[in-house]
Design an enzyme around this catalytic site. Structure first.
Site, mmCIF file in Angstrom:
data_model
loop_
_atom_site.group_PDB
_atom_site.id
_atom_site.type_symbol
_atom_site.label_atom_id
_atom_site.label_comp_id
_atom_site.label_asym_id
_atom_site.label_seq_id
_atom_site.Cartn_x
_atom_site.Cartn_y
_atom_site.Cartn_z
ATOM 1 C CD GLU A 113 29.638 55.792 30.012
ATOM 2 O OE1 GLU A 113 29.505 55.175 28.927
ATOM 3 O OE2 GLU A 113 28.694 56.340 30.601
ATOM 4 C CB ALA A 168 27.298 52.596 29.462
ATOM 5 C CB ALA A 214 17.423 49.597 16.543
ATOM 6 C CG HIS A 254 21.322 57.400 27.775
ATOM 7 N ND1 HIS A 254 20.539 56.277 27.802
ATOM 8 C CD2 HIS A 254 20.984 58.069 26.647
ATOM 9 C CE1 HIS A 254 19.768 56.258 26.732
ATOM 10 N NE2 HIS A 254 20.026 57.333 26.019
ATOM 11 N NE ARG A 295 23.906 55.091 32.674
ATOM 12 C CZ ARG A 295 24.225 55.278 31.407
ATOM 13 N NH1 ARG A 295 23.379 54.946 30.456
ATOM 14 N NH2 ARG A 295 25.381 55.776 31.075
ATOM 15 C CG ASP A 346 21.793 49.087 27.466
ATOM 16 O OD1 ASP A 346 21.864 48.589 26.327
ATOM 17 O OD2 ASP A 346 20.908 49.878 27.808
ATOM 18 C CE LYS A 357 18.250 46.303 22.145
ATOM 19 N NZ LYS A 357 17.678 47.373 21.340
ATOM 20 C CB SER A 358 17.625 50.082 27.178
ATOM 21 O OG SER A 358 18.656 49.578 26.363
#
Length: 182
Positions: A68, A39, A14, A55, A59, A89, A18-19
């Site tokens: 989503e 997502a 966490a 987010h 984006r 992700d 990484k993202s």
């Protein structure tokens, strides 16, 4: 400029970065491809609603086409076309959603791995490495940890590039990072 392989897996804990690494890899390695962001998070409280909205704004400003999709990721991958690059992700939240929906985790995971392997678009999958902590106290948590570990292993076998991110730093486990990402 080097490009990403057809399937990349980015693992980490966490808040490991990484993202961010996955997004940067796509921006730098595939600027001419249509960027699709799948997502998998769901908002169950105000904090998560705000995080998702933030987010989405970021984006959209960066040219991502966001979907989503907390559960039906395999179907989305099956509909992808060449000329796209997809950021999934993340596989961890997708698996959590499957668990909470009482899905058959083995069947759902196999469907996802098959879709990843057969996808016409290039894909970067972000997933949490959950096996480095203590053994969870509860049966559901142990079941999830086992399923997540198995899913990560299956995706890693299919991937041409596997990267673990620790404190924002990439460690290549398989393949080679495109130039400029180290």
């Amino acid at each position: 400029m080097s490009t990403l392989p057809p399937l990349t897996l980015v693992l980490g804990g966490a808040a490991s970065g990484k993202s961010s690494l996955a997004e940067r890899a796509i921006r730098q390695s595939a600027p001419d491809l249509q960027k699709i962001y799948i997502a998998t998070a769901q908002a169950f409280d105000d904090e998560m609603h705000a995080k998702i909205a933030k987010h989405q704004r970021l984006r959209a400003a960066d040219g991502w086409h966001t979907h989503e999709d907390p559960l039906a990721v395999a179907a989305r991958l099956n509909a992808a076309i060449a000329g796209q690059i997809i950021l999934l992700d993340c596989a961890t939240l997708w698996l959590t959603n499957q668990l909470m929906a009482d899905a058959d985790l083995d069947a759902a995971s196999q469907e996802l791995v098959t879709a990843l392997a057969q996808c016409a678009a290039s894909i970067v999958v972000v997933s949490n490495e959950v096996g480095q902590g203590i053994v969870p106290e509860h049966a559901m948590s142990r079941r999830f940890r086992e399923a997540q570990g198995q899913l990560n292993q299956h995706i890693a076998r299919e991937a041409q590039l596997v990267v673990q991110v620790i404190a924002g730093l990439p460690l290549v486990l398989k393949g080679a990072l495109p130039q400029g990402l180290s």
